[in-house]
Design an enzyme around this catalytic site. Structure first.
Site, PDB file in Angstrom:
ATOM      1  N   HIS A   1     -68.146  -5.328 -27.926  1.00 14.25           N
ATOM      2  CA  HIS A   1     -68.148  -5.444 -29.398  1.00 14.25           C
ATOM      3  C   HIS A   1     -66.869  -5.886 -29.850  1.00 14.25           C
ATOM      4  CE1 HIS A   1     -71.755  -3.074 -29.235  1.00 14.25           C
ATOM      5  NE2 HIS A   1     -71.854  -3.036 -30.596  1.00 14.25           N
TER       6      HIS A   1
ATOM      7  N   GLU B   1     -78.680 -11.474 -36.941  1.00 10.38           N
ATOM      8  CA  GLU B   1     -77.448 -12.333 -37.510  1.00 10.38           C
ATOM      9  C   GLU B   1     -77.810 -13.507 -37.723  1.00 10.38           C
ATOM     10  OE1 GLU B   1     -77.746 -10.293 -34.879  1.00 10.38           O
ATOM     11  OE2 GLU B   1     -76.498  -8.484 -35.389  1.00 10.38           O
TER      12      GLU B   1
ATOM     13  N   PHE C   1     -70.582 -10.641 -33.625  1.00  6.07           N
ATOM     14  CA  PHE C   1     -71.772 -10.846 -33.509  1.00  6.07           C
ATOM     15  C   PHE C   1     -72.132 -12.203 -34.631  1.00  6.07           C
ATOM     16  CE2 PHE C   1     -71.979  -6.545 -32.205  1.00  6.07           C
ATOM     17  CZ  PHE C   1     -72.221  -6.782 -30.850  1.00  6.07           C
TER      18      PHE C   1
ATOM     19  N   HIS D   1     -93.501 -38.133 -27.837  1.00 10.36           N
ATOM     20  CA  HIS D   1     -92.809 -37.205 -28.453  1.00 10.36           C
ATOM     21  C   HIS D   1     -91.331 -37.660 -28.624  1.00 10.36           C
ATOM     22  CE1 HIS D   1     -90.947 -33.033 -29.552  1.00 10.36           C
ATOM     23  NE2 HIS D   1     -89.847 -34.016 -28.900  1.00 10.36           N
TER      24      HIS D   1
ATOM     25  N   ASP E   1     -65.986   1.374 -29.779  1.00 10.11           N
ATOM     26  CA  ASP E   1     -67.145   0.579 -29.457  1.00 10.11           C
ATOM     27  C   ASP E   1     -66.867  -0.537 -27.957  1.00 10.11           C
ATOM     28  OD1 ASP E   1     -69.124   1.610 -30.824  1.00 10.11           O
ATOM     29  OD2 ASP E   1     -68.785   0.118 -32.462  1.00 10.11           O
TER      30      ASP E   1
ATOM     31  N   LEU F   1     -83.516 -26.626 -33.529  1.00 12.80           N
ATOM     32  CA  LEU F   1     -84.834 -25.949 -33.596  1.00 12.80           C
ATOM     33  C   LEU F   1     -84.793 -24.438 -34.389  1.00 12.80           C
ATOM     34  CD1 LEU F   1     -86.636 -27.843 -31.015  1.00 12.80           C
ATOM     35  CD2 LEU F   1     -86.899 -28.388 -33.418  1.00 12.80           C
TER      36      LEU F   1
ATOM     37  N   ASP G   1     -93.958 -26.518 -32.350  1.00  9.29           N
ATOM     38  CA  ASP G   1     -93.795 -25.541 -31.395  1.00  9.29           C
ATOM     39  C   ASP G   1     -92.582 -25.108 -31.075  1.00  9.29           C
ATOM     40  OD1 ASP G   1     -96.572 -24.922 -30.618  1.00  9.29           O
ATOM     41  OD2 ASP G   1     -96.675 -27.103 -30.278  1.00  9.29           O
TER      42      ASP G   1
ATOM     43  N   ARG H   1     -61.210  -2.960 -39.026  1.00  5.22           N
ATOM     44  CA  ARG H   1     -61.624  -1.635 -38.979  1.00  5.22           C
ATOM     45  C   ARG H   1     -60.743  -0.551 -39.196  1.00  5.22           C
ATOM     46  NH1 ARG H   1     -63.066   2.728 -34.702  1.00  5.22           N
ATOM     47  NH2 ARG H   1     -64.509   3.926 -35.703  1.00  5.22           N
TER      48      ARG H   1
ATOM     49  N   GLY I   1     -82.893 -29.969 -37.441  1.00  6.54           N
ATOM     50  CA  GLY I   1     -82.854 -30.592 -36.057  1.00  6.54           C
ATOM     51  C   GLY I   1     -82.607 -29.759 -35.041  1.00  6.54           C
TER      52      GLY I   1
ATOM     53  N   HIS J   1     -88.241 -40.279 -32.337  1.00  2.00           N
ATOM     54  CA  HIS J   1     -89.355 -39.343 -32.227  1.00  2.00           C
ATOM     55  C   HIS J   1     -90.548 -39.896 -33.203  1.00  2.00           C
ATOM     56  CE1 HIS J   1     -85.954 -37.050 -30.827  1.00  2.00           C
ATOM     57  NE2 HIS J   1     -86.514 -36.357 -30.099  1.00  2.00           N
TER      58      HIS J   1
ATOM     59  N   HIS K   1     -64.443  -5.524 -37.995  1.00  5.82           N
ATOM     60  CA  HIS K   1     -64.207  -5.119 -37.011  1.00  5.82           C
ATOM     61  C   HIS K   1     -63.918  -6.280 -35.958  1.00  5.82           C
ATOM     62  CE1 HIS K   1     -66.815  -2.069 -38.712  1.00  5.82           C
ATOM     63  NE2 HIS K   1     -66.549  -1.283 -37.780  1.00  5.82           N
TER      64      HIS K   1
END
Lengths: 684, 684
Positions: free
Chosen positions: B480, B418, B444, B264, B476, B119, B158, B527, B117, B29, B468
Site C-alpha cells: 500500500h 478506482e 491505488f 478491423h 498496511d 478501450l 468487444d 495519514r 480510444g 479502422h 496515505h
C-alpha cells in the site's frame, strides 16, 4: 461431515488469534478472519493437500487470500499447521521486519503463494495459478503418472468482486473452463464504506454464470460446516468450469460489532475481545492461546500432506526413469534453472543486417528460443499481430473442447484485458513451471500498473512485450503514445525497463529478462524500423549501457535509448560539420541493469569532464541521473505518419545537434563532473 | 420507422467516407464505421438532439464512441451534420496537426465529448456524463422548467466489453439506476486477434442483467433499421435502469473481407474499396463523395437541433428571471467560472495551530468550501472514512428509491473501483456542471492510470484526493506504500501533482486544483500528523514552491515536499550543531506549478552556488531537476508503525543531516549552478 466441538475449537482459535494479533498491533483487520474462519478450517483441513515443512512441494494445492487485508486468517492457519511461522511471529504482526506484514507477501513469508492486498489482484493471480496447473498437467502427466492435479482455491470479498481486474480474470477463467479453480466469495455485505448496498447491488453469482462459471450459494457460512464441505466437494466434482461459492457470512463473527463496518478495519476494543473469548469458551484474560488439541488436529493433516509429498517424490523418481527427457525438464523448471546453452539460440546481428522494428526483432527471439525454452508461455492482450508475440507454429492454450487449442498450448489469448493479463502472469510465474511473457502496447501496460507493481514487490519473473513504444507508433496518436510510461516503471523498484536500440540489444534484453529470476521486465519495442548498430553486441547490451560510438577528446556525450540511438549517431556528423564538435554516443537500454555495474565501468561510459545530453522521445523525468541536459517530450504527442511526428518535435539529427551545441556552450570551461558521480549511496 | 433509400444512401455515405479516409491515410479502422453506420444513422437522425453550430449547447444529448478507433464514423457524422469539420479535415485524417486524429480527442475537435480510444474508457465516461445529467436535473429542474433531460448514448465493442474499467462502470451504472444512459454494444465477433471465440465467450447481456441493466438484442444490425429504432425507443422508455442493446453487426459491411479481422484495423485494398462503392451505388472512381440530398437530410435534423437550443435558451432566460439564484448558478457553472470570493473560504493556519494529517486538512477544506462551491461533487472508492472526502452533512448521490440518498446528492460512493472512478470523473467533468473530486489511497491511483492520463490529455478538471501518500501510512505495508507513484504522475503532461506540507499548502493545492479548469490534479495527502510551518501561506503555496526557511550565506539548500519538509527543517539544527553548516529549506509542493513561475523567482528559490539536496520518502526519480543530490527511497517500504518505518529508512533529522553533510563535502569549492539553470527550453 461429522464436525465436532474440536472443529469449532479450532475455528475459534483462528478467530481469536486474529483478534489478539490486531489488538496487539493496534492495527489490522479482524473482521474477515473471524467471518471466514469456518470455511478456512473446512478447506484447509478437509480438502487441501500441502506440506508445511516444504512450502514449495510442487503438487500442493494453492491457496490465495485475495482479500489480503484479512491476512491474520492466513498467518494463523500457517502457524497452526506448522509452517515456519511462530507464535512470536503472530505477536509481531504488522511490525517492522516481521514475516507477518500488514498484507501477505509471498517473497517473505513461507506458505504465502502470492502477494495480495491491493484488491482484485489475488483473484486474478489464482486464475494464473490454475492455468499453470492445467498447462503443467497437460505437458507432464502420463498414464500412471498424474504428477500435477492440484486445485487452486481463492477467497475473495466484496472489494475484489468490485475491481475490474477480477472481472477480467473471471471472464478469462470462464472462457478457459478452468475446472481446477474454486473461488469462495465472502458475501458479508460490508466494505469500508459500510453496507455494500451503497455501491454494490449487482447479482454476483448471475454475473459469474454469465462468465461461464459453476455457481453455488451457502447461506449460513457462520455455522453450516456440512454445507460448506458439500459445496466445495461439488465444486471439485465440476471439472469443466471454474466454480464460485457465495458464502454468506457475518463479518467479525462473535464481536459486539459483528456484521458492521466497525469490525472491518479496526481491532476490537479490549472489552469486546474479552467477551468474544468468553463466548468461545476461552479464558478472557489470556491472549494468543492455542489449545494443544488444535495443534494436534492440524498436525495430523499436515503430516498427511508430508506423506502426500513423499508419495509424489517417489512417483516422480519413477517418472524420471521412465520419461527421462520430460522428467529432467520438470526437475529443471522446478529448480528455476534455464536449459544449458539456451542463450546460444539468441539471434545475433551484424551492422550490415537489415533495419527492423524491435517488435519484429523480439518476434525473432521468441521464434529462435521457444523450442529450447519449453517453459516460455507467450501471449497478448488481443494484439497478437501487432505485438508479434506468437511464434509461427505456436498452439493456443485453450480447452481442447474449443478445438482451437490445447491445454499444452503455449500461447495465451488474454483478450483486451491488460490488467488481468498482468495479474494472471504473476500467478503463472508463481506456479513455478512456466515463464510468462505478455504483449500489449507500452501505453497500455499502465492499465496493469497495479499488477506490475506486485510482480516487482513479489519478485516474479514476468515479461512484458510492450510494443509501439513512443510517438514512433505514428497515426494512432496521443491516446496511444506513451510519454510518462518509462519514467513510471523506471521509478518502480525491482523492475527492469528495457528499450533496445537494435537486434543485439533486443537479444540482450531477453537474456536479462529470462535470467533475472526475481525481477519483472518491461521490454519497450518499436513499431518502426531500426538499423543495426556498430558497437552493439549482446555482451554490451547486458551491461545495461555502453559506448555506442567512442571519440577521443569528445566535447559532448549524447546518451539515448531505443529508436533515438541511431538518430543520435547521425547527429555526430551534423555536430562536427556545423559546429566542429566531437561527440560520443552512449546507448543505455536498461537503467536498472546499468546501475548494478561497477562504478568504474559506469565512469568509462560517462566520464568526468564531458557535458552530457540525453535524448529520448518521451518524458525527460529522471534523465538528469545520467545527463546534464535533457532532450525529450514533456507534452503529449501527435497523430500522423511517424517521420512527420518525429520532425514536428525535432527528433532529427539536426534537432539533436542543435541541443548538443547549446549543451556544450552552456558548460563551456566547466568540465562538469560525470552524472553518475554522487555524494552518497541510495538505501536499497 | 419508414426508412427509405435516402436513409441507406446516407448510411453508405458514412461508410464510404470511412473507407476513403482510411485509404487516403493508409491507416485506420474502417471496419467498425462500416458496421455501425446503420445504428449511427438511426441514433443521430431520429433520436439525438444537438446543435452543430454550438457543440456546447448545455442540454444536448451526449454521444460517446467508446470504441474510439472507429472514429471515422464519428468524424463523418460530425461533418455531415454540419459541425466545424470540413471534407478537407476528413481528407487529413490521421495527419499531423489535423482535427481528425487517429482517435477522438475532445479538446481539439468540435462535437467530440470525451477523448476515447484506450478501450473501456469511453463507456465509463458515458456513465459519468449520465450521472452529471441526473444530478443537474435534480438540482436545477423546476416545475415547468425541464432544463436538463438529455440522454447519454455510448457505442462500445468487444474490446470495451472485455476491459475491467467498463465492467466496473457498468456495475456502478446499474446500481445507480441511470435510466438516461443507453449503451449500444457492437456485437461483431471480431477483435484484433480475430474471432472473439478465442478469448471472449461470456454472455454479455446476462452480465449486464446481473448489474441491473435493461437488455435487448437486435439480431440484424446490418439491415434492420426499424428494429434498431424500436430498441432505442424502448430503451428510452425504461426510466429506472440503464439500457444496453446488443446489436449484431458485420464488421466492414460491404467489404470483400467483411466479418473478418482483416477489415478491423487496416484500410481496404483499392480494388475492394471500388467494389464497395459500386455495391452501394457510388461511382467507384470517386472519393469523399457526399450526395447533396444526404447533406440536406442531415441539415434538416441539425436545424431542428438549433431550434431546440433556441427554445432551451428562451426557457432558461425565463428560468433565470423566476429562479434567480439557481439560474445564475447554472449560468456560472456553464461558463466554467467559480463563484466570486469563494477562495476566502479556504482555511488558513498559523504556525501555532495544531499538527494535523493533511487528509484531515483536506477534509477541512471540503467542509469549508462545499457550500460556496455547489458544483463540487466529492466521493471515494470505498475509503470514505480514510480519505476524509465527505463533509459532515453531505447527502449521497443515490437513486431516491434506495432511501439512502438523492439525485441531488453531492457524495458519490464509487465502490472499490478506482479505475472507473477516474473515468467516471472524466465524464462528470466533461458534462460541464460539476467538478468531481474522488478519494483513494495514493497507491491505488495507479489502478486508474489509464483514466488519469485521459484527464490530462483531454484537459479535464478532475481532483484526486490521494491519501496515505507514503510509507507514512505505516502498518498496511509495502503493498500500500507508494514509491513510484509521484514520479509517474509528475511525468504525465498537464497533470498537477501536489504534496502539501501543512494546512496552508493544502488550501493552496485546492485553490490551484479548482482554478485550473483544464488540468487534473492529484493531491498526495498524509495519514500522519504534520505541524503548521512558519513561512507557509496560501500565496506561497500556489507558486508551487517557496523558501520555507531562508538563511544567509547558506552552505546547503534542502528541498522537500509534504511530510518530509518539517523533518528537513528539524535537520537544520543538527547540521548547525554537528557540522556548523547553515541550511535553508525549500518546500516544493507542486513541480508543474513551480515550473510555470518566472525564471527569476525560480532562481530565488534555488540560487546558484549552493549545493542542493532533495528529500522525499519515495523514488528519487526526477528530483535531480531541482537538486544536485537526492535522498529518497528507491526500494519498497515496510509494514510497521510509521515512526519506526521512517527510522528504518533514516528519514529523521539525523538521517537527513548526514546526507546534507555529504552533499556539502561533495561540492566543496565547486559553487554548483542552480539546478533550474538549463541549456535550453523544453518543447511544450
Amino acid at each position: 461431515m461429522g464436525y465436532s466441538d474440536l472443529d469449532w475449537k479450532a475455528i475459534n482459535t483462528i478467530r481469536l488469534l486474529a483478534v489478539d494479533a490486531t489488538l496487539k498491533a493496534n492495527s489490522g483487520h479482524p473482521g474477515a478472519p473471524m467471518g471466514m474462519a469456518p470455511v478456512a478450517h473446512v478447506l484447509f483441513n478437509k480438502f487441501m493437500t500441502f506440506n508445511p515443512k516444504n512450502p514449495d512441494y510442487a503438487n500442493r494445492d494453492r491457496f490465495v487470500l485475495s482479500n489480503g487485508h484479512g491476512c491474520m486468517l492466513q498467518y494463523a492457519l500457517l502457524h497452526l499447521f506448522g509452517y515456519a511461522l511462530s507464535l512470536d511471529d503472530l505477536k509481531n504482526f504488522r511490525q517492522v521486519d516481521s514475516i507477518t506484514p500488514g498484507h501477505p507477501e509471498a517473497h517473505d513469508t513461507p506458505g504465502i503463494e502470492v502477494t495480495t492486498g491491493p484488491l482484485g489482484q489475488g483473484f486474478a493471480n489464482a486464475v494464473g495459478l490454475a492455468i499453470g496447473q492445467a498447462h503443467t498437467a497437460a505437458v507432464f502427466n502420463k498414464p500412471g503418472y498424474e504428477l500435477s492435479n492440484n486445485h487452486t482455491y481463492v477467497f475473495f470479498g466484496d472489494g475484489c468482486a468490485m475491481e475490474g481486474v477480477a472481472s477480467e480474470a473471471a471472464s478469462t477463467a470462464g472462457h478457459l473452463q478452468l475446472g481446477n479453480l474454486i473461488a469462495i466469495y465472502d458475501d458479508n455485505h460490508i466494505s469500508i464504506d459500510g453496507d455494500t448496498k451503497c455501491a454494490f447491488t449487482e447479482d454476483v453469482l448471475k454475473r459469474f454464470e454469465a462468465y461461464g462459471w459453476h455457481t453455488q450459494h451457502v447461506t449460513d457460512g457462520d455455522h453450516d460446516l456440512d454445507g460448506i464441505e458439500a459445496a466445495i466437494q461439488k465444486a471439485k466434482d465440476v471439472k469443466d468450469k471454474p466454480s464460485v461459492i457465495k458464502l454468506t457470512t457475518t463479518i467479525g463473527f462473535g464481536s459486539k460489532l459483528q456484521g458492521t463496518g466497525g469490525v472491518h478495519g479496526n481491532p476490537l476494543k479490549a472489552d469486546d475481545a474479552k467477551q468474544v473469548k468468553e463466548k468461545f469458551g476461552f479464558n478472557p484474560e489470556e491472549s494468543f492461546v492455542v489449545p494443544q488439541e488444535v495443534y494436534d488436529l492440524y498436525n495430523k493433516h499436515a503430516s498427511e500432506g508430508a506423506a502426500a509429498e513423499q508419495a509424489w517424490n517417489d512417483l516422480f523418481k519413477k517418472y524420471q526413469a521412465e520419461h527421462k527427457e520430460l522428467g529432467a525438464d520438470l526437475a529443471r523448471r522446478l529448480a528455476k534453472k534455464l536449459p544449458e546453452g539456451w542463450a546460444k539460440k539468441l539471434p545475433v546481428y551484424k551492422p550490415t543486417d537489415s533495419a527492423q522494428a524491435s517488435r519484429k526483432l523480439s518476434e525473432k527471439v521468441l521464434e529462435d528460443i521457444h523450442e529450447v525454452l519449453p517453459e516460455l508461455l507467450s501471449g497478448s492482450a488481443d494484439l497478437t499481430g501487432s505485438n508479434n508475440t506468437r511464434w509461427k507454429n505456436a498452439v493456443d492454450f485453450q480447452p481442447p473442447s474449443t478445438k482451437i487449442g490445447e491445454w499444452s498450448g503455449r500461447y495465451l489469448r488474454y483478450g483486451v484485458r491488460e490488467h488481468s493479463m498482468g495479474a494472471i502472469m504473476n500467478g503463472l510465474a508463481a506456479y513455478g513451471t512456466v515463464i510468462p511473457a505478455g504483449g500489449t502496447f507500452l501505453n497500455f501496460v499502465s492499465y496493469a500498473a497495479g499488477a506490475v507493481r506486485l510482480s516487482a514487490l513479489s519478485h516474479q519473473r514476468v515479461i512484458w512485450v510492450a510494443t509501439h513504444d513512443s510517438i514512433g507508433l505514428g497515426e494512432d496518436g496521443p491516446t496511444h503514445q506513451p510519454i510518462e510510461t518509462l519514467a513510471h516503471f523506471r521509478a518502480l523498484p525491482n523492475c527492469q525497463v528495457w528499450r533496445p536500440a537494435d537486434g543485439n540489444e533486443t537479444s540482450a534484453a531477453y537474456y536479462s529478462a529470462l535470467t533475472s529470476t526475481g525481477t519483472p521486465s518491461v521490454l519497450a519495442l518499436t513499431r518502426q524500423n531500426l538499423p543495426q548498430l556498430e558497437n552493439s553486441t549482446i555482451e554490451n547490451g547486458i551491461k545495461g549501457g555502453y559506448v555506442a560510438v567512442e571519440a577521443e577528446n569528445a566535447d559532448l556525450t549524447i546518451v539515448s535509448t531505443g529508436s533515438e540511438v541511431a538518430i543520435a549517431i547521425e547527429a555526430i556528423k551534423v555536430l562536427k560539420d556545423q559546429h566542429n564538435l566531437t561527440t560520443r554516443v552512449v546507448s543505455l537500454p536498461c537503467w536498472e541493469v546499468f546501475d548494478a555495474q561497477p562504478k568504474e565501468y559506469q565512469l568509462k561510459v560517462f566520464p568526468d569532464g564531458i557535458p552530457t545530453l540525453s535524448v529520448e522521445v518521451m518524458s525527460t523525468l529522471g534523465w538528469s541521473k545520467y545527463s546534464h541536459e535533457q532532450f525529450g517530450l514533456n507534452r503529449f504527442g501527435a497523430s500522423g505518419p511517424y517521420l512527420e511526428v518525429y520532425k514536428k518535435f525535432e527528433f532529427t539529427p539536426e534537432g539533436i545537434a542543435k541541443r548538443g551545441k547549446l549543451t556544450v556552450d552552456f558548460y563551456k570551461g566547466l568540465k562538469p563532473r560525470s552524472p553518475v558521480n554522487r555524494a552518497f549511496q541510495q538505501l536499497i
